[in-house]
Design a protein around this motif. Structure first.
Motif, PDB file in Angstrom:
ATOM      1  N   GLU A 195       0.829  -1.204   0.000  1.00 57.60           N
ATOM      2  CA  GLU A 195       0.000   0.000   0.000  1.00 57.60           C
ATOM      3  C   GLU A 195       0.864   1.255   0.000  1.00 57.60           C
ATOM      4  N   LYS A 196       0.547   2.180  -0.910  1.00 57.03           N
ATOM      5  CA  LYS A 196       1.269   3.440  -1.010  1.00 57.03           C
ATOM      6  C   LYS A 196       0.278   4.586  -1.189  1.00 57.03           C
ATOM      7  N   ASP A 197       0.502   5.685  -0.464  1.00 55.24           N
ATOM      8  CA  ASP A 197      -0.286   6.897  -0.648  1.00 55.24           C
ATOM      9  C   ASP A 197       0.491   7.840  -1.555  1.00 55.24           C
ATOM     10  N   ILE A 198      -0.124   8.221  -2.667  1.00 61.46           N
ATOM     11  CA  ILE A 198       0.522   9.057  -3.680  1.00 61.46           C
ATOM     12  C   ILE A 198      -0.172  10.419  -3.726  1.00 61.46           C
ATOM     13  N   LYS A 199       0.601  11.481  -3.643  1.00 58.25           N
ATOM     14  CA  LYS A 199       0.057  12.822  -3.795  1.00 58.25           C
ATOM     15  C   LYS A 199       0.269  13.275  -5.236  1.00 58.25           C
ATOM     16  N   VAL A 200      -0.783  13.710  -5.894  1.00 59.29           N
ATOM     17  CA  VAL A 200      -0.681  14.200  -7.263  1.00 59.29           C
ATOM     18  C   VAL A 200      -0.135  15.621  -7.219  1.00 59.29           C
ATOM     19  N   GLU A 201       0.948  15.863  -7.963  1.00 58.28           N
ATOM     20  CA  GLU A 201       1.666  17.134  -7.911  1.00 58.28           C
ATOM     21  C   GLU A 201       1.346  18.006  -9.125  1.00 58.28           C
ATOM     22  N   GLU A 202       1.693  19.285  -9.002  1.00 54.02           N
ATOM     23  CA  GLU A 202       1.507  20.214 -10.113  1.00 54.02           C
ATOM     24  C   GLU A 202       2.261  19.753 -11.359  1.00 54.02           C
ATOM     25  N   GLU A 203       3.407  19.104 -11.161  1.00 49.99           N
ATOM     26  CA  GLU A 203       4.217  18.653 -12.289  1.00 49.99           C
ATOM     27  C   GLU A 203       3.529  17.564 -13.111  1.00 49.99           C
ATOM     28  N   ASP A 204       2.468  16.949 -12.550  1.00 52.62           N
ATOM     29  CA  ASP A 204       1.730  15.919 -13.280  1.00 52.62           C
ATOM     30  C   ASP A 204       0.726  16.525 -14.268  1.00 52.62           C
ATOM     31  N   PHE A 205       0.550  17.838 -14.220  1.00 56.01           N
ATOM     32  CA  PHE A 205      -0.410  18.519 -15.083  1.00 56.01           C
ATOM     33  C   PHE A 205       0.300  19.412 -16.095  1.00 56.01           C
ATOM     34  N   GLU A 206      -0.367  19.611 -17.227  1.00 57.49           N
ATOM     35  CA  GLU A 206       0.013  20.648 -18.184  1.00 57.49           C
ATOM     36  C   GLU A 206      -1.064  21.729 -18.131  1.00 57.49           C
ATOM     37  N   ARG A 207      -0.647  22.992 -18.196  1.00 59.69           N
ATOM     38  CA  ARG A 207      -1.614  24.092 -18.157  1.00 59.69           C
ATOM     39  C   ARG A 207      -1.914  24.595 -19.563  1.00 59.69           C
ATOM     40  N   ARG A 208      -3.181  24.943 -19.768  1.00 58.37           N
ATOM     41  CA  ARG A 208      -3.597  25.450 -21.076  1.00 58.37           C
ATOM     42  C   ARG A 208      -4.562  26.604 -20.889  1.00 58.37           C
ATOM     43  N   ILE A 209      -4.369  27.658 -21.678  1.00 57.59           N
ATOM     44  CA  ILE A 209      -5.241  28.829 -21.663  1.00 57.59           C
ATOM     45  C   ILE A 209      -6.072  28.848 -22.942  1.00 57.59           C
ATOM     46  N   GLY A 210      -7.361  29.174 -22.826  1.00 54.66           N
ATOM     47  CA  GLY A 210      -8.229  29.262 -23.993  1.00 54.66           C
ATOM     48  C   GLY A 210      -9.329  30.282 -23.771  1.00 54.66           C
ATOM     49  N   ILE A 211     -10.256  30.367 -24.705  1.00 55.38           N
ATOM     50  CA  ILE A 211     -11.379  31.308 -24.636  1.00 55.38           C
ATOM     51  C   ILE A 211     -12.611  30.590 -24.106  1.00 55.38           C
ATOM     52  N   ALA A 212     -13.279  31.202 -23.135  1.00 58.83           N
ATOM     53  CA  ALA A 212     -14.479  30.606 -22.551  1.00 58.83           C
ATOM     54  C   ALA A 212     -15.642  30.644 -23.540  1.00 58.83           C
ATOM     55  N   ILE A 213     -16.542  29.647 -23.445  1.00 61.62           N
ATOM     56  CA  ILE A 213     -17.687  29.525 -24.347  1.00 61.62           C
ATOM     57  C   ILE A 213     -18.984  29.758 -23.585  1.00 61.62           C
TER      58      ILE A 213
END
Length: 272
Positions: free
Chosen positions: A93-111
């Motif tokens: 058993e392991k507890d894993i924290k999801v980090e910011e480095e696991d994400f990519e950021r994207r900017i777009g226009i709201a609909i």
């Protein structure tokens, strides 16, 4: 049987959002998690069943889980809200924290949801999860220098519907912005650590630190931290469904499922 949903690139699992003023306009952002809501899985399966002419409704399923496998290791993880995973890595058993480095950021226009047109002066920011990168980090959690490369990874669900075998190899829209994902039928066995855990939010009437109630039923629960929040049941024909009280994963529970709408994946209990 198990179905593995493998995104063909980074994917968005948004669990809520907010607006704020920024430089004279507004920015839509939100809360992003490592696993999708049951409504996201249900929508994918319903689409898949319709396009393959298997019916107009999704099959009953349990999950979702995060699955990763290399030549030497296998990991099965339950959502530990917020931004966490409780993993069985080769029986440990392991507890894993999801980090910011696991994400990519994207900017777009709201609909604008009504007109389907862009909102002038509005932008959105999304965090797109790189499941390959996260899976690799999980498989190398014991200190290896990232020698374990994921051969299989993705979102894992379990279903008893034999028709689901016909989805093997199908590519369908999945998650925020309808990113493509490939469905495969898998035979998976693993050494269990002997815990029954809530894998998805359970829709209930009320609860405390020891038990939850829905209708005339109740279930005992156990965890270091119990989290409740109001959550939307998703969308149907571009209309947001009702918002209900939910117990967030993960907690230990003795039942096989808890709460309302378990046929649509809510309140799934899995043994890892």
């Amino acid at each position: 049987m198990y179905l593995l949903i493998k995104p063909l690139g980074s994917v968005v699992f948004k669990w809520g959002g907010y607006n704020s003023i920024l430089l004279g306009g507004a920015i839509n952002s939100g809360y992003f998690e490592p696993l999708p809501m049951p409504s996201t899985i249900y929508g994918l399966l319903k689409y898949a069943y319709i396009v393959t002419k298997l019916g107009n409704e999704a099959p009953k399923f349990k999950g979702p889980l995060l699955y990763a496998k290399s030549k030497e290791k296998q990991a099965i993880c339950v959502h530990a809200y917020p931004l966490g995973l409780k993993c069985n890595i080769e029986g440990e058993e392991k507890d894993i924290k999801v980090e910011e480095e696991d994400f990519e950021r994207r900017i777009g226009i709201a609909i604008n949801r009504e007109t389907k047109m862009t909102k002038e002066g509005y932008i959105y920011m999304e965090k797109m999860l790189d499941l390959y990168k996260l899976s690799k980090r999980i498989l190398n959690e014991n200190g290896e220098t990232f020698k374990e490369e994921p051969e299989k990874y993705g979102i894992l669900i379990e279903t008893d519907d034999e028709n689901a075998k016909k989805l093997d190899g199908l590519v369908a829209p999945f998650g925020g912005e309808s990113r493509p994902a490939k469905i495969s039928v898998e035979e998976i066995s693993f050494k269990k650590i002997g815990k029954k855990l809530l894998a998805s939010p359970a829709i209930i009437d009320n609860g405390d630190d020891n038990h939850v109630e829905w209708g005339n039923q109740k279930a005992s629960i156990s965890a270091k931290k119990i989290i409740y929040r109001l959550i939307s049941l998703g969308f149907e024909f571009d209309k947001r469904l009702e918002i209900r009280l939910s117990l967030m994963p993960t907690v230990e529970v003795s039942k096989d499922s808890i709460g309302y709408f378990t046929d649509k994946g809510w309140g799934s209990v899995v043994e890892i």
